[in-house]
Design an enzyme around this catalytic site. Structure first.
Site, short mmCIF file in Angstrom:
data_model
loop_
_atom_site.label_atom_id
_atom_site.label_comp_id
_atom_site.label_asym_id
_atom_site.label_seq_id
_atom_site.Cartn_x
_atom_site.Cartn_y
_atom_site.Cartn_z
N ASN B 111 18.23 -41.10 -37.49
CA ASN B 111 19.04 -41.00 -39.04
C ASN B 111 19.48 -42.42 -39.39
OD1 ASN B 111 21.22 -40.70 -36.91
ND2 ASN B 111 22.54 -39.65 -38.68
N ASP B 141 16.65 -35.75 -29.93
CA ASP B 141 17.67 -34.98 -29.81
C ASP B 141 17.63 -33.96 -30.95
OD1 ASP B 141 19.25 -36.65 -28.15
OD2 ASP B 141 19.70 -38.17 -29.58
N TYR B 296 15.76 -40.93 -18.43
CA TYR B 296 14.88 -41.39 -19.46
C TYR B 296 13.64 -40.85 -19.33
CZ TYR B 296 18.56 -44.79 -21.10
OH TYR B 296 19.72 -45.29 -21.71
#
Lengths: 401, 401
Positions: B111, B141, B296
């Site tokens: 975003n 996410d 990660y």
């Protein structure tokens, strides 16, 4: 040597699970089905613990289809245990075997399991009770003597190599220092696997630290700074078991503490955090520095086993039963490399005592003389049983202006 | 709306990479090749940073075969960046676009990237310069507004679900309390994925904590003790972002510190260590308690992408170009679920400002009212785009005595 005695067989799994330890279990079950002297095959729940408590399940009744799926499932299907039996336990165990007319004992595990098998063996021999005892090797640490490599290692190595490839790609995308901590308290085999996906000169890991070499924090800082100055980033793979010249675990002496004030190392992120702090000290706060501590996914990640490792683990189980049926009294099934090209192994039976006697280290030949990398020669050793890795492609990167 | 203008196009990748962010890049390149108004397509190295510095590579010359392999490679092939441009940067950027006759700007990211695209858009409009700007969603996410789910999430969720399955099998083999910390500072989507491999009543995770619910340490201890008393073990999945009633990150207030005396949370093992200590406090030192903090690998593990996620990421890239060619001026390509059965999505163009405006949370419907688990309804939402998971089979376990 003698022909096979009729009687019950028991099998147990011990120590840390692997992605293929159930392949060895399946191999024993398959081969036992073919051999009439094995009247029944009982699986002990949680290894020696289940044997001491008489906690057994029937294994010959398992359907082949279910067994195929169990074999492909990580974790120990019978349950595992970390328990080094004392003399009284071994005597209890032997008595329970004698009471139940158990004549075959198969034990899948590491060198502790080989030692347990060896001790039980001595007691049986002293009592003149014919008990045939076979150890089937298993360890992601790859540290069993008498073996070219161990079932379980190839799959764990495949996970580590792949995770490092992915992490290195991530670190290329967002450059900085990345430090990944890999399992292996005493042997650097699993950390060495971090280099398997390295195909280009600037691929990480750029630095690799194994417990076989003394870890010097000042040298580490210099190593990292040198790589950053050359490549603009640095990817480090380090064993959880790296130690200083006095044999102290790295990070412990600096007082990294948990919320109880206890010094924490393995099983926590402390070593990675500590090495990350060293890198920040050297390079300044502006450098992006991250660390990851690889966890139990290394020995349990599903759907990602090395096919060669899976086959070898299965075969090791089968051979244990074959040796038992051929009249061998005891021993440890091992993996010996017969040929490099084409890759070929066989499974000779070796002395239990020899496997129990100690642990293997990552050979010096595979370690950079500077102690901060693993050499390409290691790949020739490992790739045949680790198998194919995911590929990582780059853009051609032709400049636009 | 208007027909497509002739001119150069630029594309960049931004934020944390995913296993499929290069699929979106490949989708843009493929579709741009078909469309003659796009005279050339330049890839900016490290997103906005490369655009500001004029650091571009030519993308239309990439061979289809190489591009296929790049698409399957995790990490951002163009390099990524974490950089929120200030007003002066946006003006610089716009001037550099005007100078180079750049007419199309594609930006793959979260975003923040949508917001950047939105601001650049405003500047171009104010200057009456026709610049067509399209945001292509990407985030493990899964927190972008206006999207049923986001490219990248399905693959990360597949990794998390699989890692949890493996870890749960490991915890069954060596019972105790296992606590796995999963990415997600503000949204519990990735942690929710921990339940996807749960098929039997006693499969873990038995407890799941997400940032959407207040985390109460006393309740946590009771929850864990209750599961252990019922099952003899307990597997916990917790978001790195869990907070107490005052909004403080869990663990921070207890003074878990690194070697510099700094409070450390995410990116270290501190939260997992802290929760493990709570469990030990409650259950005593005899209980085996372990924690892992997933790193990660969640967003970068190679060779393990969800095929549906890969396809959708590719399509999102293609649609961005299609909208640009159809005469749309700006927007964010979104994923909308059209049908549950058969699973079907489309890719409507939505307002940049709407995507830039905020982040999505894990819906309440998926969270157990007690706040300590994720409900099975979540699986209906996620499994169609996460795809098939590895299987985990158990022995029939027929008692032998």
């Amino acid at each position: 040597m003698g022909t096979a005695v009729k009687g019950k067989a028991v099998i147990g799994q011990s120590g840390g699970p692997t992605p293929v330890i159930n392949q060895s279990l399946a191999g024993v079950i398959e081969e036992a089905r073919k051999n009439s002297p094995i009247a029944s095959l009982w699986g002990a729940l949680h290894g020696i613990k289940g044997m001491l408590e008489g906690d057994y399940v029937d294994l010959l009744g398992e359907s082949p289809d279910r067994l195929r799926r169990v074999a492909e499932t990580p974790g120990a299907a019978l349950g595992s245990v970390r328990f080094k039996p004392k003399k009284k336990h071994v005597e209890q165990l032997f008595e329970s075997f004698r009471k139940r007319d158990i004549r075959y004992f198969f034990y899948i595990g590491g060198n502790d399991s080989a030692e347990t098998a060896h001790i039980v063996n001595q007691v049986a021999k002293d009592a003149d009770y014919e008990l045939r005892i076979f150890h089937i090797p298993k360890t992601v640490d790859n540290d069993l003597l008498e073996n070219d490599h161990c079932p379980g290692y190839g799959s764990a190595a495949r996970y580590v190599a792949s995770a490092v490839m992915g992490n290195d790609l991530d670190c290329r995308a967002l450059p900085g220092v990345k430090i990944d901590i890999i399992m292996g308290r005493h042997a650097g085999f699993l950390t060495a696997a971090s280099v398997l996906g390295r195909t280009r000169p600037d691929d990480g890991p750029h630095l690799v630290y194994v417990p076989e070499k003394v870890f010097d924090t000042e040298q580490f800082k210099k190593d990292v700074a040198a790589v950053v100055s050359k490549l603009g980033r640095c990817f480090v793979a380090a064993s959880e078991g790296v130690e200083d010249a006095e044999g102290n675990p790295i990070g412990a002496q600096e007082g990294v503490k948990d919320s109880h004030g206890n010094v924490q190392l393995s099983g926590s992120g402390a070593l990675g955090d500590y090495l990350a702090d060293l890198a920040r000290d050297e390079l300044g706060e502006k450098t992006r520095v991250r660390s990851d501590t690889y966890g139990y996914a290394q020995r349990s990640f599903p759907g990602f086993a090395s096919p060669v490792d899976a086959t070898e683990a299965r075969e090791a189980g089968r051979w244990a039963v074959r040796y038992a049926m051929a009249g061998d009294i005891d021993g440890s099934v091992s993996i010996r490399r017969v040929s490099d090209s084409p890759y070929e192994v066989d499974y000779p039976l070796v002395e239990l005592a020899n496997v129990a006697a100690g642990t293997k280290k990552l050979p010096e030949d595979y370690i950079d003389p500077d102690g901060n990398n693993v050499l390409e020669t290691y790949k020739d050793y490992a790739l045949p049983f680790v198998g194919e890795l995911p590929t990582a492609e780059r853009l051609a990167m032709k400049r636009a202006e």
